[in-house]
Motif scaffolding. Structure first.
Motif, PDB file in Angstrom:
ATOM      1  N   GLU A  99       0.817  -1.220   0.000  1.00  0.00           N
ATOM      2  CA  GLU A  99       0.000   0.000   0.000  1.00  0.00           C
ATOM      3  C   GLU A  99       0.851   1.271   0.000  1.00  0.00           C
ATOM      4  OE1 GLU A  99      -4.078   1.732   1.955  1.00  0.00           O
ATOM      5  OE2 GLU A  99      -3.019   0.130   3.004  1.00  0.00           O
ATOM      6  N   ALA A 100       1.887   1.311   0.837  1.00  0.00           N
ATOM      7  CA  ALA A 100       2.747   2.496   0.885  1.00  0.00           C
ATOM      8  C   ALA A 100       3.458   2.701  -0.449  1.00  0.00           C
ATOM      9  CB  ALA A 100       3.757   2.365   2.018  1.00  0.00           C
ATOM     10  N   MET A 101       3.860   1.608  -1.087  1.00  0.00           N
ATOM     11  CA  MET A 101       4.498   1.692  -2.402  1.00  0.00           C
ATOM     12  C   MET A 101       3.548   2.285  -3.434  1.00  0.00           C
ATOM     13  SD  MET A 101       5.909  -1.436  -4.807  1.00  0.00           S
ATOM     14  CE  MET A 101       4.265  -2.183  -4.906  1.00  0.00           C
ATOM     15  N   ALA A 102       2.306   1.840  -3.419  1.00  0.00           N
ATOM     16  CA  ALA A 102       1.313   2.344  -4.373  1.00  0.00           C
ATOM     17  C   ALA A 102       1.075   3.831  -4.168  1.00  0.00           C
ATOM     18  CB  ALA A 102       0.002   1.567  -4.225  1.00  0.00           C
ATOM     19  N   GLU A 103       0.971   4.250  -2.923  1.00  0.00           N
ATOM     20  CA  GLU A 103       0.759   5.672  -2.631  1.00  0.00           C
ATOM     21  C   GLU A 103       1.927   6.517  -3.132  1.00  0.00           C
ATOM     22  OE1 GLU A 103       0.116   5.813   1.554  1.00  0.00           O
ATOM     23  OE2 GLU A 103      -1.882   4.884   1.438  1.00  0.00           O
ATOM     24  N   LYS A 104       3.142   6.045  -2.890  1.00  0.00           N
ATOM     25  CA  LYS A 104       4.322   6.794  -3.330  1.00  0.00           C
ATOM     26  C   LYS A 104       4.394   6.871  -4.851  1.00  0.00           C
ATOM     27  CE  LYS A 104       9.262   7.362  -2.598  1.00  0.00           C
ATOM     28  NZ  LYS A 104      10.437   6.959  -1.799  1.00  0.00           N
ATOM     29  N   ALA A 105       4.030   5.776  -5.521  1.00  0.00           N
ATOM     30  CA  ALA A 105       4.050   5.766  -6.985  1.00  0.00           C
ATOM     31  C   ALA A 105       3.086   6.807  -7.550  1.00  0.00           C
ATOM     32  CB  ALA A 105       3.691   4.375  -7.505  1.00  0.00           C
ATOM     33  N   ALA A 119       0.938 -13.403 -13.070  1.00  0.00           N
ATOM     34  CA  ALA A 119      -0.321 -12.725 -13.402  1.00  0.00           C
ATOM     35  C   ALA A 119      -1.174 -12.501 -12.158  1.00  0.00           C
ATOM     36  CB  ALA A 119      -1.098 -13.554 -14.429  1.00  0.00           C
ATOM     37  N   THR A 120      -1.081 -13.424 -11.194  1.00  0.00           N
ATOM     38  CA  THR A 120      -1.895 -13.304  -9.980  1.00  0.00           C
ATOM     39  C   THR A 120      -1.469 -12.116  -9.119  1.00  0.00           C
ATOM     40  OG1 THR A 120      -0.426 -14.859  -8.824  1.00  0.00           O
ATOM     41  CG2 THR A 120      -2.404 -15.762  -9.848  1.00  0.00           C
ATOM     42  N   THR A 121      -0.257 -11.605  -9.345  1.00  0.00           N
ATOM     43  CA  THR A 121       0.199 -10.424  -8.619  1.00  0.00           C
ATOM     44  C   THR A 121      -0.044  -9.152  -9.415  1.00  0.00           C
ATOM     45  OG1 THR A 121       1.971 -11.791  -7.708  1.00  0.00           O
ATOM     46  CG2 THR A 121       2.150  -9.444  -7.348  1.00  0.00           C
ATOM     47  N   LEU A 122       0.063  -9.250 -10.714  1.00  0.00           N
ATOM     48  CA  LEU A 122      -0.086  -8.063 -11.571  1.00  0.00           C
ATOM     49  C   LEU A 122      -1.469  -7.433 -11.433  1.00  0.00           C
ATOM     50  CD1 LEU A 122       1.296  -6.280 -13.693  1.00  0.00           C
ATOM     51  CD2 LEU A 122       0.400  -7.814 -15.459  1.00  0.00           C
ATOM     52  N   GLY A 123      -2.509  -8.252 -11.513  1.00  0.00           N
ATOM     53  CA  GLY A 123      -3.881  -7.731 -11.432  1.00  0.00           C
ATOM     54  C   GLY A 123      -4.165  -6.964 -10.157  1.00  0.00           C
ATOM     55  N   PRO A 124      -3.924  -7.556  -8.986  1.00  0.00           N
ATOM     56  CA  PRO A 124      -4.180  -6.853  -7.731  1.00  0.00           C
ATOM     57  C   PRO A 124      -3.356  -5.571  -7.570  1.00  0.00           C
ATOM     58  CG  PRO A 124      -3.968  -9.193  -7.314  1.00  0.00           C
ATOM     59  CD  PRO A 124      -3.570  -8.976  -8.749  1.00  0.00           C
ATOM     60  N   THR A 125      -2.120  -5.572  -8.094  1.00  0.00           N
ATOM     61  CA  THR A 125      -1.269  -4.375  -7.978  1.00  0.00           C
ATOM     62  C   THR A 125      -1.827  -3.241  -8.824  1.00  0.00           C
ATOM     63  OG1 THR A 125       0.670  -5.785  -7.617  1.00  0.00           O
ATOM     64  CG2 THR A 125       1.077  -3.493  -8.224  1.00  0.00           C
ATOM     65  N   VAL A 126      -2.265  -3.553 -10.035  1.00  0.00           N
ATOM     66  CA  VAL A 126      -2.863  -2.534 -10.908  1.00  0.00           C
ATOM     67  C   VAL A 126      -4.145  -1.991 -10.283  1.00  0.00           C
ATOM     68  CG1 VAL A 126      -4.006  -2.145 -13.127  1.00  0.00           C
ATOM     69  CG2 VAL A 126      -1.834  -3.402 -13.041  1.00  0.00           C
ATOM     70  N   LYS A 130      -4.918   1.921  -9.162  1.00  0.00           N
ATOM     71  CA  LYS A 130      -6.095   2.654  -9.641  1.00  0.00           C
ATOM     72  C   LYS A 130      -6.903   3.208  -8.464  1.00  0.00           C
ATOM     73  CE  LYS A 130      -6.748   0.182 -14.027  1.00  0.00           C
ATOM     74  NZ  LYS A 130      -7.609  -0.790 -14.766  1.00  0.00           N
ATOM     75  N   ASP A 131      -7.069   2.384  -7.438  1.00  0.00           N
ATOM     76  CA  ASP A 131      -7.811   2.824  -6.254  1.00  0.00           C
ATOM     77  C   ASP A 131      -7.109   3.997  -5.580  1.00  0.00           C
ATOM     78  OD1 ASP A 131      -9.661   0.838  -6.709  1.00  0.00           O
ATOM     79  OD2 ASP A 131      -8.878  -0.516  -5.173  1.00  0.00           O
ATOM     80  N   LYS A 132      -5.787   3.924  -5.482  1.00  0.00           N
ATOM     81  CA  LYS A 132      -5.025   4.985  -4.833  1.00  0.00           C
ATOM     82  C   LYS A 132      -5.046   6.273  -5.652  1.00  0.00           C
ATOM     83  CE  LYS A 132      -3.834   3.101  -1.037  1.00  0.00           C
ATOM     84  NZ  LYS A 132      -4.356   3.652   0.241  1.00  0.00           N
ATOM     85  N   SER A 133      -5.093   6.156  -6.967  1.00  0.00           N
ATOM     86  CA  SER A 133      -5.148   7.358  -7.802  1.00  0.00           C
ATOM     87  C   SER A 133      -6.457   8.109  -7.585  1.00  0.00           C
ATOM     88  CB  SER A 133      -4.979   6.996  -9.283  1.00  0.00           C
ATOM     89  OG  SER A 133      -6.104   6.315  -9.789  1.00  0.00           O
ATOM     90  N   VAL A 134      -7.538   7.354  -7.377  1.00  0.00           N
ATOM     91  CA  VAL A 134      -8.836   7.960  -7.077  1.00  0.00           C
ATOM     92  C   VAL A 134      -8.814   8.579  -5.679  1.00  0.00           C
ATOM     93  CG1 VAL A 134     -11.289   7.511  -6.694  1.00  0.00           C
ATOM     94  CG2 VAL A 134     -10.097   6.418  -8.614  1.00  0.00           C
ATOM     95  N   GLU A 135      -8.293   7.811  -4.725  1.00  0.00           N
ATOM     96  CA  GLU A 135      -8.231   8.263  -3.335  1.00  0.00           C
ATOM     97  C   GLU A 135      -7.403   9.539  -3.195  1.00  0.00           C
ATOM     98  OE1 GLU A 135      -6.046   6.566   0.602  1.00  0.00           O
ATOM     99  OE2 GLU A 135      -7.277   5.119  -0.499  1.00  0.00           O
ATOM    100  N   LEU A 136      -6.306   9.619  -3.943  1.00  0.00           N
ATOM    101  CA  LEU A 136      -5.413  10.776  -3.858  1.00  0.00           C
ATOM    102  C   LEU A 136      -5.742  11.851  -4.895  1.00  0.00           C
ATOM    103  CD1 LEU A 136      -2.082   8.780  -3.364  1.00  0.00           C
ATOM    104  CD2 LEU A 136      -3.340  10.064  -1.612  1.00  0.00           C
ATOM    105  N   ASN A 137      -6.791  11.588  -5.702  1.00  0.00           N
ATOM    106  CA  ASN A 137      -7.253  12.545  -6.699  1.00  0.00           C
ATOM    107  C   ASN A 137      -6.138  12.953  -7.668  1.00  0.00           C
ATOM    108  OD1 ASN A 137      -9.210  14.125  -7.969  1.00  0.00           O
ATOM    109  ND2 ASN A 137      -8.702  15.943  -6.743  1.00  0.00           N
ATOM    110  N   ARG A 138      -5.452  11.951  -8.213  1.00  0.00           N
ATOM    111  CA  ARG A 138      -4.380  12.206  -9.173  1.00  0.00           C
ATOM    112  C   ARG A 138      -4.603  11.347 -10.414  1.00  0.00           C
ATOM    113  NH1 ARG A 138       0.356  14.752  -6.989  1.00  0.00           N
ATOM    114  NH2 ARG A 138       1.584  13.836  -8.677  1.00  0.00           N
ATOM    115  N   GLU A 139      -4.505  11.966 -11.578  1.00  0.00           N
ATOM    116  CA  GLU A 139      -4.653  11.228 -12.828  1.00  0.00           C
ATOM    117  C   GLU A 139      -3.325  10.583 -13.206  1.00  0.00           C
ATOM    118  OE1 GLU A 139      -6.332  13.239 -16.132  1.00  0.00           O
ATOM    119  OE2 GLU A 139      -8.041  14.012 -15.009  1.00  0.00           O
ATOM    120  N   VAL A 140      -3.367   9.296 -13.500  1.00  0.00           N
ATOM    121  CA  VAL A 140      -2.159   8.572 -13.900  1.00  0.00           C
ATOM    122  C   VAL A 140      -2.460   7.682 -15.097  1.00  0.00           C
ATOM    123  CG1 VAL A 140      -1.175   8.566 -11.567  1.00  0.00           C
ATOM    124  CG2 VAL A 140      -2.617   6.642 -12.311  1.00  0.00           C
TER     125      VAL A 140
END
Length: 222
Positions: A99-105, A119-126, A130-140
């Motif tokens: 989670e902290a990695m996603a926020e920093k990214a 593949a089982t890791t790629l999907g959840p990470t993406v 996406k969830d963090k971009s919405v939460e932090l209101n940043r377009e990526v």
């Protein structure tokens, strides 16, 4: 103050690296590991359906609470989404390692590359990004990259081949992205093989995840 940190793993490979990081970051805490190496093979077979393994993971969270842990670190990105459900069933905090990695990214760049060998890791990470971009209101803009050949080589015992495939993939992705998220902690060691001017672009979860554990513990002690 409870002086135990429980770590829930889906592979024994993460035990020693996380133990070293925790001892370095919060040295006064005892580490208790729960390992279930049947989870990732099951996810590979069922297409990554974490609902099939959710109850087992939540049971480990409950065990962690029963032994007196102050916080739980969920060490596997493939099952990170179980944390939200599990948190409702235990009274101690559960930290999702990525989670902290996603926020920093999301806070670091607009063009984000995501690399995984599973593949089982790629999907959840993406999904998390996406969830963090919405939460932090940043377009990526997210670009997913699955290096399955690296995983195949690792399974066959060809560690050097695994690393070389990743060097090629990581280099190509970093040339176009502002920041590159490594969906699996095991990929982080390859970064040191890349040109130094490129290495700052890569983010991996272990160090940031353990630092988040420290923040949670410090917040609880206030």
């Amino acid at each position: 103050m409870k002086n135990k940190i429980a770590v829930v793993h889906t592979t024994p490979v993460t035990i020693e690296p996380l133990k070293a990081l925790i001892n370095e970051t919060v040295p006064s805490y005892e580490i208790v590991n729960f390992v279930d190496d049947s989870i990732l093979p099951e996810l590979n077979e069922n297409g990554g359906d974490v609902r099939k393994v959710e109850s087992r993971l939540i049971q480990y969270y409950k065990f962690a609470e029963q032994i007196g842990a102050g916080v739980i670190l969920n060490a596997c990105s493939s099952v990170g989404e179980v944390v939200a459900t599990g948190q409702k069933q235990v009274d101690i905090p559960i930290v999702r390692i990525d989670e902290a990695m996603a926020e920093k990214a999301i806070q670091t760049g607009r063009e984000i590359g995501v690399i995984a060998t599973l593949a089982t890791t790629l999907g959840p990470t993406v999904t998390l990004l996406k969830d963090k971009s919405v939460e932090l209101n940043r377009e990526v803009e997210l670009t997913s990259n699955l290096a399955e050949e690296a995983y195949r080589r690792l399974l066959s015992g060809d560690t050097e081949g695994h690393d070389q495939v990743l060097v090629d993939v990581l280099t190509k992705v970093a040339e176009k992205a502002d920041v590159v998220v490594l969906a699996q902690a095991s990929m982080a060691r390859v970064v040191s093989s890349l040109p130094k001017e490129m290495q700052h672009k890569f983010l991996s979860s272990p160090k940031l995840g353990v630092e988040r554990v420290k923040d949670v513990l410090e917040g609880m002690s206030k």
